[in-house]
Design an enzyme around this catalytic site. Sequence first.
Site, short mmCIF file in Angstrom:
data_model
loop_
_atom_site.label_atom_id
_atom_site.label_comp_id
_atom_site.label_asym_id
_atom_site.label_seq_id
_atom_site.Cartn_x
_atom_site.Cartn_y
_atom_site.Cartn_z
N HIS A 49 0.88 -1.15 0.00
CA HIS A 49 0.00 0.00 0.00
C HIS A 49 0.93 1.21 0.00
CE1 HIS A 49 -2.88 -2.84 2.17
NE2 HIS A 49 -3.45 -2.55 1.01
N ASP A 52 2.17 1.75 3.37
CA ASP A 52 3.10 0.74 3.91
C ASP A 52 4.52 1.26 3.67
OD1 ASP A 52 1.19 -1.24 4.63
OD2 ASP A 52 1.13 -1.97 2.56
C1 GLO Z 1 -9.32 -6.75 0.47
C2 GLO Z 1 -8.30 -6.78 -0.55
C3 GLO Z 1 -7.03 -6.07 -0.10
C4 GLO Z 1 -6.22 -5.64 -1.29
C5 GLO Z 1 -5.02 -4.84 -0.89
C6 GLO Z 1 -4.27 -4.30 -2.09
O1 GLO Z 1 -10.33 -7.41 0.41
O2 GLO Z 1 -8.05 -8.07 -0.97
O3 GLO Z 1 -6.28 -6.92 0.73
O4 GLO Z 1 -5.79 -6.73 -2.03
O5 GLO Z 1 -5.46 -3.77 -0.11
O6 GLO Z 1 -4.95 -3.28 -2.67
#
Ligand code: GLO
Length: 344
Positions: A49, A52
Amino acid sequence: MAGEYRFSFGPWNIHEGADPFGPTVRDSVEFGKKLKLYKQLGFDGVQFHDDDAVPGMDDLSPEQIIKKAEQVHSMLEGEGLVAEFVAPRLWEGGLTIDGTYTSNDPACRDYARQRSRRMLDITAALDCKLVVLWLAREGTYIREAKDSKVAVERIVEAINDMLAYNPDVKIAIEPKPNEPMDQAYIPTAGHAVALSYLTDAPQRVGVNIETAHVILAGLDPSDEMGFALAYDKLFTVHLNDQNGLKFDQDKAFGSVDLRRAFNQVRILDQYDYGTRGEFVGLDVKAMRTQKQDVATKHLSNSRAIFLRLLELVRSLDKDKVQKLINERDYEELDLLTINHLMGR
Ligand code: GLO
Ligand code: MG
């Protein structure tokens, strides 16, 4: 042969175990320590993210954000890791309560656009070429709250802005039908692929198929992958598993339905997924019951299950399968598949 796949996960996949009904049950693992675990667990790619990489980015200037992201890039290089993708975490802030790109409030939409640009600066600083858009709050709790036609147009506008701002990236939309919203605007691969053709650069817009999300939509993950592959738009995957239609569980890959997992590996391998740099991405959660020192097993286990299923995919007797297809004897094909999965 099995070594040809590269695996990735995100730092959020090592987590403290809080759920909507209870607090954390494990200590936080510091980002630098998480990075050290990647290679040990058999992973080469880090999913990010934006925050992150740069925590607290909303309080920093664009220059400060880039500087911090460059430091993270050096940390990655030090560990021999690469950033697989960056995703804007647009679902937590006070300005994104009613959606981001589709918010009814122009000030909130503007925040989302600025934040997405900062996310793209981070992407560039991490030397990364892929963006993932999980459109978490782009949907409604009640139908009357938003206009679904306008919402799609606004998502397209936001994507066009990102495509123009950073011409080096591709964008993978991660469809999910619900949670946190009652209904999301881009719930399936079909929606995402269709939307890509409304953008200024359709070849740069594709999908990230997540197993659990597809199951929540009542569809089959390997079919959704096949659909995206047919359009050459399977930019990445989020493998995990899901036990029926409930909250998004993010269970270890293959842990609920091995045959369904086998068919995902099968379609990926059949169409040379990974040969153009695509990662096998995981998006898995440790069980809340897991103790601190063994709270990464969901990651190494998912990878091991993928590789074991890969062996089974490659050792399947293709001639026998073809013969049964020609004879239209799907009962026998059913048994052949099940026996193969049972090691017989
Ligand atoms: C939630 C999603 C989340 C995304 C992550 C990347 O349901 O799967 O984990 O994959 O935030 O954007
Ligand atoms: Mg995901």
